[in-house]
Scaffold this motif. Structure first.
Motif, PDB file in Angstrom:
ATOM      1  N   UNK A 138      46.675  57.340  50.025  1.00 59.75           N
ATOM      2  CA  UNK A 138      47.874  57.574  50.854  1.00 59.75           C
ATOM      3  C   UNK A 138      47.706  56.941  52.225  1.00 59.75           C
ATOM      4  N   UNK A 139      46.541  57.115  52.831  1.00 59.38           N
ATOM      5  CA  UNK A 139      46.288  56.531  54.152  1.00 59.38           C
ATOM      6  C   UNK A 139      46.334  55.009  54.082  1.00 59.38           C
ATOM      7  N   UNK A 140      45.795  54.429  53.018  1.00 63.12           N
ATOM      8  CA  UNK A 140      45.829  52.969  52.865  1.00 63.12           C
ATOM      9  C   UNK A 140      47.258  52.444  52.737  1.00 63.12           C
ATOM     10  N   UNK A 141      48.076  53.149  51.999  1.00 63.15           N
ATOM     11  CA  UNK A 141      49.412  52.633  51.696  1.00 63.15           C
ATOM     12  C   UNK A 141      50.496  53.086  52.665  1.00 63.15           C
ATOM     13  N   UNK A 142      50.283  54.178  53.374  1.00 62.21           N
ATOM     14  CA  UNK A 142      51.359  54.735  54.196  1.00 62.21           C
ATOM     15  C   UNK A 142      51.145  54.661  55.703  1.00 62.21           C
ATOM     16  N   UNK A 143      49.935  54.344  56.157  1.00 64.97           N
ATOM     17  CA  UNK A 143      49.709  54.238  57.586  1.00 64.97           C
ATOM     18  C   UNK A 143      50.444  53.000  58.086  1.00 64.97           C
ATOM     19  N   UNK A 144      51.186  53.140  59.180  1.00 62.55           N
ATOM     20  CA  UNK A 144      52.060  52.087  59.684  1.00 62.55           C
ATOM     21  C   UNK A 144      51.269  51.047  60.496  1.00 62.55           C
ATOM     22  N   UNK A 145      50.400  50.330  59.797  1.00 63.44           N
ATOM     23  CA  UNK A 145      49.564  49.299  60.400  1.00 63.44           C
ATOM     24  C   UNK A 145      49.202  48.304  59.296  1.00 63.44           C
ATOM     25  N   UNK A 146      49.036  47.033  59.649  1.00 58.48           N
ATOM     26  CA  UNK A 146      48.564  46.050  58.672  1.00 58.48           C
ATOM     27  C   UNK A 146      47.105  46.390  58.338  1.00 58.48           C
ATOM     28  N   UNK A 147      46.773  46.420  57.053  1.00 56.54           N
ATOM     29  CA  UNK A 147      45.415  46.748  56.630  1.00 56.54           C
ATOM     30  C   UNK A 147      44.883  45.615  55.761  1.00 56.54           C
ATOM     31  N   UNK A 148      43.742  45.070  56.195  1.00 54.22           N
ATOM     32  CA  UNK A 148      43.023  44.071  55.407  1.00 54.22           C
ATOM     33  C   UNK A 148      41.681  44.707  55.050  1.00 54.22           C
ATOM     34  N   UNK A 149      41.397  44.786  53.767  1.00 54.21           N
ATOM     35  CA  UNK A 149      40.142  45.389  53.310  1.00 54.21           C
ATOM     36  C   UNK A 149      39.330  44.343  52.561  1.00 54.21           C
ATOM     37  N   UNK A 150      38.035  44.300  52.848  1.00 56.05           N
ATOM     38  CA  UNK A 150      37.152  43.455  52.053  1.00 56.05           C
ATOM     39  C   UNK A 150      36.437  44.349  51.051  1.00 56.05           C
ATOM     40  N   UNK A 151      36.126  43.774  49.901  1.00 56.33           N
ATOM     41  CA  UNK A 151      35.399  44.503  48.868  1.00 56.33           C
ATOM     42  C   UNK A 151      34.377  43.576  48.232  1.00 56.33           C
ATOM     43  N   UNK A 152      33.200  44.105  48.036  1.00 57.49           N
ATOM     44  CA  UNK A 152      32.160  43.359  47.345  1.00 57.49           C
ATOM     45  C   UNK A 152      32.508  43.252  45.871  1.00 57.49           C
ATOM     46  N   UNK A 153      31.994  42.210  45.245  1.00 58.79           N
ATOM     47  CA  UNK A 153      32.193  42.077  43.802  1.00 58.79           C
ATOM     48  C   UNK A 153      30.846  41.957  43.117  1.00 58.79           C
ATOM     49  N   UNK A 154      30.879  42.278  41.854  1.00 58.18           N
ATOM     50  CA  UNK A 154      29.707  42.053  41.019  1.00 58.18           C
ATOM     51  C   UNK A 154      30.154  41.155  39.874  1.00 58.18           C
ATOM     52  N   UNK A 155      29.237  40.432  39.318  1.00 56.47           N
ATOM     53  CA  UNK A 155      29.552  39.543  38.208  1.00 56.47           C
ATOM     54  C   UNK A 155      29.721  40.370  36.950  1.00 56.47           C
ATOM     55  N   UNK A 156      30.795  40.113  36.233  1.00 59.53           N
ATOM     56  CA  UNK A 156      31.036  40.821  34.981  1.00 59.53           C
ATOM     57  C   UNK A 156      30.672  39.890  33.816  1.00 59.53           C
ATOM     58  N   UNK A 157      29.939  40.437  32.876  1.00 59.89           N
ATOM     59  CA  UNK A 157      29.442  39.663  31.749  1.00 59.89           C
ATOM     60  C   UNK A 157      29.910  40.275  30.429  1.00 59.89           C
ATOM     61  N   UNK A 158      29.984  39.435  29.427  1.00 53.87           N
ATOM     62  CA  UNK A 158      30.228  39.882  28.065  1.00 53.87           C
ATOM     63  C   UNK A 158      29.289  39.074  27.161  1.00 53.87           C
ATOM     64  N   UNK A 159      29.277  39.353  25.899  1.00 58.01           N
ATOM     65  CA  UNK A 159      28.459  38.557  24.982  1.00 58.01           C
ATOM     66  C   UNK A 159      29.372  37.864  23.982  1.00 58.01           C
ATOM     67  N   UNK A 160      28.968  36.663  23.605  1.00 56.16           N
ATOM     68  CA  UNK A 160      29.709  35.873  22.615  1.00 56.16           C
ATOM     69  C   UNK A 160      28.717  35.277  21.637  1.00 56.16           C
ATOM     70  N   UNK A 161      29.213  34.969  20.461  1.00 56.75           N
ATOM     71  CA  UNK A 161      28.388  34.244  19.496  1.00 56.75           C
ATOM     72  C   UNK A 161      28.723  32.766  19.636  1.00 56.75           C
ATOM     73  N   UNK A 162      27.666  31.959  19.692  1.00 54.16           N
ATOM     74  CA  UNK A 162      27.885  30.519  19.781  1.00 54.16           C
ATOM     75  C   UNK A 162      28.105  29.950  18.380  1.00 54.16           C
ATOM     76  N   UNK A 163      28.232  28.615  18.291  1.00 51.44           N
ATOM     77  CA  UNK A 163      28.513  27.954  17.015  1.00 51.44           C
ATOM     78  C   UNK A 163      27.433  28.209  15.965  1.00 51.44           C
ATOM     79  N   UNK A 164      26.224  28.500  16.428  1.00 53.46           N
ATOM     80  CA  UNK A 164      25.118  28.754  15.498  1.00 53.46           C
ATOM     81  C   UNK A 164      24.980  30.235  15.155  1.00 53.46           C
TER      82      UNK A 164
END
Length: 187
Positions: A138-164
């Motif tokens: 609510x504070x993020x969306x309703x406070x009457x001020x421009x808000x810029x937030x930074x957020x860290x990211x992590x790498x997301x991985x999955x597994x796949x089968x290759x041609x072999x």
């Protein structure tokens, strides 16, 4: 109840900048704040790193800083945003909002602490934390001020089968270190 013609006026920006360490989130946030104009406040959870850009002649922006120390509770984050609003700032940059999620005293730690009293049931513990999370959003969306937030990211991985037929890890992108769906709260 009545309707009126829609007008684009006095809309406040809600921007999330996500990226890995060193990707330029803080500098980009400062440049965007400069473009918006007005007084800029920074809420710094990064131990003073936002001050690396102070007096940067290429940036040409003066800004004020609040050192935001642990505990990174949602309530303290709300108080910091509201303090910037009360002080008359036009833009507040929260660098980094990830601490409110995963930092000391943040929501994940709040869930862990609540779960201890529930025989370790973290699913049930969210019942105690959700009201704090909702107030924070609510504070993020309703406070009457421009808000810029930074957020860290992590790498997301999955597994796949290759041609072999061998299974191998594949990088599928970056995921903010924050609750699922938080991006919907930003413009």
């Amino acid at each position: 109840m009545q309707f009126r013609k829609a007008e684009r006026k006095k809309a406040k920006l809600r921007l999330a900048l996500c990226g890995p360490s060193g990707s330029g989130k803080t500098l980009t946030a400062l440049k965007i704040a400069k473009g918006i104009g007005g007084r800029v406040a920074m809420i710094d959870t990064e131990s003073g790193s936002v001050e690396l850009y102070a007096d940067n002649p290429n940036l040409g922006l003066e800004y004020d800083v609040m050192q935001f120390e642990p505990p990174y509770t949602p309530q303290r984050a709300i108080e910091a945003i509201q303090a910037a609003h009360r002080a008359g700032y036009d833009v507040v940059i929260f660098d980094s909002l990830s601490h409110v999620w995963m930092g000391e005293g943040g929501m994940l730690e709040m869930v862990d602490n609540a779960a201890k009293g529930m025989q370790g049931n973290s699913f049930a513990a969210w019942k105690n934390v959700r009201p704090h999370e909702k107030k924070f959003l609510e504070a993020l969306t309703r406070t009457n001020i421009h808000i810029i937030a930074t957020m860290r990211t992590k790498t997301e991985w999955t597994t796949e089968k290759d041609a072999k037929g061998k299974t191998r890890p594949v990088k599928v992108g970056l995921k903010p270190e924050q609750r699922e769906g938080l991006a919907y709260e930003f413009t």
